[in-house]
Design a protein around this motif. Structure first.
Motif, PDB file in Angstrom:
ATOM      1  N   SER A  15       0.494  -1.384  -0.121  1.00 42.15           N
ATOM      2  CA  SER A  15       0.022  -0.070   0.102  1.00 42.15           C
ATOM      3  C   SER A  15       0.702   1.037  -0.184  1.00 42.15           C
ATOM      4  O   SER A  15       0.231   2.310  -0.822  1.00 42.15           O
ATOM      5  CB  SER A  15      -0.798  -0.234   1.183  1.00 42.15           C
ATOM      6  OG  SER A  15      -2.163   1.475   1.566  1.00 42.15           O
ATOM      7  N   HIS A  18       2.331   1.626  -3.970  1.00 44.23           N
ATOM      8  CA  HIS A  18       1.778   2.632  -4.627  1.00 44.23           C
ATOM      9  C   HIS A  18       0.923   3.559  -3.942  1.00 44.23           C
ATOM     10  O   HIS A  18       1.296   4.946  -5.482  1.00 44.23           O
ATOM     11  CB  HIS A  18      -0.100   1.575  -4.178  1.00 44.23           C
ATOM     12  CG  HIS A  18      -0.550   1.778  -4.993  1.00 44.23           C
ATOM     13  ND1 HIS A  18      -1.274   1.485  -6.456  1.00 44.23           N
ATOM     14  CD2 HIS A  18      -2.058   2.975  -5.173  1.00 44.23           C
ATOM     15  CE1 HIS A  18      -2.386   1.184  -7.071  1.00 44.23           C
ATOM     16  NE2 HIS A  18      -2.682   2.852  -6.683  1.00 44.23           N
ATOM     17  N   HIS A  19       0.871   4.535  -2.727  1.00 47.03           N
ATOM     18  CA  HIS A  19       0.666   5.635  -2.823  1.00 47.03           C
ATOM     19  C   HIS A  19       1.936   6.591  -2.889  1.00 47.03           C
ATOM     20  O   HIS A  19       1.558   7.876  -3.380  1.00 47.03           O
ATOM     21  CB  HIS A  19       0.139   5.568  -1.031  1.00 47.03           C
ATOM     22  CG  HIS A  19      -1.133   5.308  -0.810  1.00 47.03           C
ATOM     23  ND1 HIS A  19      -2.388   5.647  -1.473  1.00 47.03           N
ATOM     24  CD2 HIS A  19      -1.882   3.676  -0.408  1.00 47.03           C
ATOM     25  CE1 HIS A  19      -2.880   4.898  -0.940  1.00 47.03           C
ATOM     26  NE2 HIS A  19      -2.999   3.868  -0.294  1.00 47.03           N
ATOM     27  N   ALA A  22       2.369   6.084  -7.591  1.00 42.58           N
ATOM     28  CA  ALA A  22       0.781   6.303  -7.692  1.00 42.58           C
ATOM     29  C   ALA A  22       0.963   8.500  -8.508  1.00 42.58           C
ATOM     30  O   ALA A  22       1.249   8.688  -9.479  1.00 42.58           O
ATOM     31  CB  ALA A  22      -0.257   6.686  -6.927  1.00 42.58           C
ATOM     32  N   LEU A  82       1.982   0.453 -10.136  1.00 40.93           N
ATOM     33  CA  LEU A  82       0.668   0.495 -10.064  1.00 40.93           C
ATOM     34  C   LEU A  82      -0.032  -0.802  -9.971  1.00 40.93           C
ATOM     35  O   LEU A  82      -1.382  -1.044  -9.511  1.00 40.93           O
ATOM     36  CB  LEU A  82       0.622   1.427 -10.594  1.00 40.93           C
ATOM     37  CG  LEU A  82       0.992   2.422 -10.574  1.00 40.93           C
ATOM     38  CD1 LEU A  82       1.095   4.301 -10.820  1.00 40.93           C
ATOM     39  CD2 LEU A  82       0.882   3.384  -8.988  1.00 40.93           C
ATOM     40  N   THR A  85       0.156  -3.117  -7.408  1.00 46.98           N
ATOM     41  CA  THR A  85      -0.152  -2.660  -5.923  1.00 46.98           C
ATOM     42  C   THR A  85      -1.497  -2.240  -6.322  1.00 46.98           C
ATOM     43  O   THR A  85      -2.098  -3.206  -4.673  1.00 46.98           O
ATOM     44  CB  THR A  85       0.933  -2.072  -5.674  1.00 46.98           C
ATOM     45  OG1 THR A  85       0.600  -0.991  -6.460  1.00 46.98           O
ATOM     46  CG2 THR A  85       2.101  -2.024  -5.811  1.00 46.98           C
ATOM     47  N   GLY A  86      -2.013  -1.798  -7.044  1.00 53.56           N
ATOM     48  CA  GLY A  86      -3.675  -1.863  -6.819  1.00 53.56           C
ATOM     49  C   GLY A  86      -4.353  -3.028  -6.932  1.00 53.56           C
ATOM     50  O   GLY A  86      -5.092  -3.425  -6.259  1.00 53.56           O
TER      51      GLY A  86
END
Length: 108
Positions: A15, A18-19, A22, A82, A85-86
């Motif tokens: 997470s 990803h954050h 992104a 992305l 991970t998404g």
């Protein structure tokens, strides 16, 4: 550390990645998408010679900074990370919500 704690720690790392990634990947992916689409429209209109700079931006050539060799690979790598991970976060949230609804139903 228990298996559940390991899984939770792994999810937090995914997470976090990803954050972080992104917002960094937003500009190159949007730039590539928009310049490619606009260049196709300009090409169909027969005015591509006046808009060669769009093609340069699309390929990663930004004035004195020429990333044409690695730009597509960086875009692809960022997009795949992305995507991975998404999807992982989405599946994890579905699994967690199913677990909670099953637990709530068993308590009734």
């Amino acid at each position: 550390m228990t298996n559940s704690q390991n899984h939770s720690h792994y999810f937090q790392n995914i997470s976090h990645l990803h954050h972080i990634l992104a917002p960094i990947m937003l500009l190159p992916l949007l730039l590539t998408t928009i310049t490619g689409a606009v260049y196709q429209i300009v090409d169909l209109a027969g005015k591509k010679d006046a808009f060669k700079w769009l093609l340069h931006w699309h390929k990663g050539h930004f004035g004195t900074l020429n990333l044409e060799v690695i730009y597509p690979f960086l875009n692809a790598l960022g997009l795949f990370i992305l995507l991975f991970t998404g999807i992982y976060m989405w599946l994890h949230s579905r699994h967690t919500s199913k677990k909670q609804s099953t637990k709530a139903q068993s308590n009734d």
